[in-house]
Design a protein around this motif. Sequence first.
Motif, PDB file in Angstrom:
ATOM      1  N   LYS A 167       0.808  -1.226   0.000  1.00 20.65           N
ATOM      2  CA  LYS A 167       0.000   0.000   0.000  1.00 20.65           C
ATOM      3  C   LYS A 167       0.843   1.279   0.000  1.00 20.65           C
ATOM      4  CE  LYS A 167      -4.021  -2.211   2.119  1.00 20.65           C
ATOM      5  NZ  LYS A 167      -5.079  -2.127   3.158  1.00 20.65           N
ATOM      6  N   ARG A 168       2.124   1.148  -0.297  1.00 17.32           N
ATOM      7  CA  ARG A 168       2.947   2.353  -0.432  1.00 17.32           C
ATOM      8  C   ARG A 168       2.677   3.067  -1.760  1.00 17.32           C
ATOM      9  NH1 ARG A 168       7.105  -0.886   2.524  1.00 17.32           N
ATOM     10  NH2 ARG A 168       7.615  -1.899   0.540  1.00 17.32           N
ATOM     11  N   LEU A 169       2.350   2.299  -2.786  1.00 18.69           N
ATOM     12  CA  LEU A 169       2.045   2.844  -4.109  1.00 18.69           C
ATOM     13  C   LEU A 169       0.533   2.900  -4.283  1.00 18.69           C
ATOM     14  CD1 LEU A 169       3.142   3.726  -6.921  1.00 18.69           C
ATOM     15  CD2 LEU A 169       2.855   1.335  -7.623  1.00 18.69           C
ATOM     16  N   GLU A 170       0.031   4.066  -4.675  1.00 19.94           N
ATOM     17  CA  GLU A 170      -1.409   4.227  -4.900  1.00 19.94           C
ATOM     18  C   GLU A 170      -1.658   4.868  -6.255  1.00 19.94           C
ATOM     19  OE1 GLU A 170      -5.041   6.962  -3.220  1.00 19.94           O
ATOM     20  OE2 GLU A 170      -3.885   5.834  -1.716  1.00 19.94           O
ATOM     21  N   MET A 171      -2.561   4.288  -7.027  1.00 21.99           N
ATOM     22  CA  MET A 171      -2.938   4.816  -8.331  1.00 21.99           C
ATOM     23  C   MET A 171      -4.446   5.023  -8.376  1.00 21.99           C
ATOM     24  SD  MET A 171      -2.716   3.120 -12.137  1.00 21.99           S
ATOM     25  CE  MET A 171      -4.121   2.072 -11.753  1.00 21.99           C
ATOM     26  N   ASN A 172      -4.877   6.153  -8.934  1.00 24.79           N
ATOM     27  CA  ASN A 172      -6.293   6.467  -9.089  1.00 24.79           C
ATOM     28  C   ASN A 172      -6.574   6.870 -10.531  1.00 24.79           C
ATOM     29  OD1 ASN A 172      -7.413   6.712  -6.069  1.00 24.79           O
ATOM     30  ND2 ASN A 172      -5.365   7.611  -6.150  1.00 24.79           N
ATOM     31  N   VAL A 173      -7.653   6.340 -11.085  1.00 25.93           N
ATOM     32  CA  VAL A 173      -8.096   6.704 -12.434  1.00 25.93           C
ATOM     33  C   VAL A 173      -9.590   6.996 -12.350  1.00 25.93           C
ATOM     34  CG1 VAL A 173      -8.349   5.991 -14.829  1.00 25.93           C
ATOM     35  CG2 VAL A 173      -6.353   5.249 -13.520  1.00 25.93           C
ATOM     36  N   GLY A 174     -10.006   8.183 -12.858  1.00 30.78           N
ATOM     37  CA  GLY A 174     -11.402   8.568 -12.748  1.00 30.78           C
ATOM     38  C   GLY A 174     -11.989   9.062 -14.051  1.00 30.78           C
ATOM     39  N   PHE A 175     -13.299   8.922 -14.184  1.00 30.27           N
ATOM     40  CA  PHE A 175     -14.057   9.443 -15.328  1.00 30.27           C
ATOM     41  C   PHE A 175     -15.265  10.187 -14.776  1.00 30.27           C
ATOM     42  CE2 PHE A 175     -17.448   9.066 -18.515  1.00 30.27           C
ATOM     43  CZ  PHE A 175     -16.823   9.700 -19.582  1.00 30.27           C
ATOM     44  N   PHE A 176     -15.444  11.451 -15.219  1.00 27.98           N
ATOM     45  CA  PHE A 176     -16.465  12.317 -14.622  1.00 27.98           C
ATOM     46  C   PHE A 176     -17.207  13.119 -15.693  1.00 27.98           C
ATOM     47  CE2 PHE A 176     -13.118  11.648 -11.557  1.00 27.98           C
ATOM     48  CZ  PHE A 176     -13.799  11.378 -10.371  1.00 27.98           C
ATOM     49  N   ASN A 177     -18.335  13.724 -15.241  1.00 25.42           N
ATOM     50  CA  ASN A 177     -19.090  14.623 -16.108  1.00 25.42           C
ATOM     51  C   ASN A 177     -18.233  15.780 -16.604  1.00 25.42           C
ATOM     52  OD1 ASN A 177     -21.680  13.705 -16.579  1.00 25.42           O
ATOM     53  ND2 ASN A 177     -22.500  14.519 -14.672  1.00 25.42           N
ATOM     54  N   GLY A 178     -17.511  16.405 -15.660  1.00 27.69           N
ATOM     55  CA  GLY A 178     -16.604  17.468 -16.047  1.00 27.69           C
ATOM     56  C   GLY A 178     -17.144  18.877 -15.904  1.00 27.69           C
ATOM     57  N   TYR A 179     -18.371  19.063 -15.409  1.00 26.26           N
ATOM     58  CA  TYR A 179     -18.887  20.425 -15.214  1.00 26.26           C
ATOM     59  C   TYR A 179     -19.146  20.752 -13.744  1.00 26.26           C
ATOM     60  CZ  TYR A 179     -23.511  18.144 -15.262  1.00 26.26           C
ATOM     61  OH  TYR A 179     -24.594  17.323 -15.008  1.00 26.26           O
TER      62      TYR A 179
END
Length: 347
Positions: A167-179
């Motif tokens: 758990k030392r390395l963390e990656m996040n990928v997100g997809f959103f509406n954007g407004y």
Amino acid sequence: MKMATSYQRKISILLFATVLFFFGALPAKAQTAAQPTDQITWHGYAQFWTNTDFDNSYTLSLRRLKFWIGSGPAFSEHWSFKVQALFTSLGSEKFFLQDVYGEYRNLSGNSSIRFGQFVPKYSLQRFQHDYQDIPLERAAAINITIPDGTLGVRDIGAQYTLRADHKRLEMNVGFFNGYGIKEYRANYTGYMFTHNLSYTLQSAKWQWKLGYSVMYRKAEDLSLKYLLPDSVLFSGNDFRCDIYALLKGNSFSIQAEYLNTWLNGNRAYGYYALTSIKINKKNEVYLSYDKYNDLISTTENNPWYIAGYNFRFKGDNNLVLTLDTRFRKENGSLKNLTSVQFQIFFH
């Protein structure tokens, strides 16, 4: 207009009372550390502050009254949720729903997916709670150039998180509406992708953290306050990136971030450096340098020089008194803004 305002205040008070009644009726414990048997927990805090520029500006206000409810350790092995609401004098004491999301995680806790309305993972300081060890205000570049900084901070979408290397390395990928969440659009053709990667090294005395964030948005008629003039609605390619570093010890910490924004190729940027020293459990001082350069031709973009002091009555964040003073040049003269804030937690 006065009748409308009075009506809005009555509705806000009614909503506030409803929320308090709802929290009080829940079979939950309001506590700093959740117990293994808790299915639902709730928390809240209030911040009262006053500030002045010692010239013609004086303010006394309820800066934040924030409540949130979430799942406890006994709620589910895989599922969790959070709902958070806010009242502020700035928002005319109206009920403002901030976070509403659910999350699914695997048994090891190495991966999870979050969906709903929340803050996209981006930046270091934005995810340091405003009731903890930061100045009264986050850096200008953080408040303005994170993906939804002036669009309500939150967005609606989904985000996948993966943790590796113990758990030392963390990656996040997100997809959103954007407004953002300040307005609802039935027909919006834009979208937003976010990515964050960080690595943390921890020892008994020190914590090191390095990371970066990137964002791409296909924008459509967005009002990007404090980044572009108020009269401009931006459409096109919005690309942003951020790098950060943190070194934290038992009584000392230093951190810095550098943020860039390109709007159809036009660049805005900002950075800050912040250091704090805990003299003991109750007393802490901090210093910060805050620089932000926007895309508005009429602003001066001079940096802030900041000094502050925190007094924790019980050695924790339950009762905190903060003095914050900052200086910068405006129109050829030195401007000072001094603030005092009192914070109380509800447990």
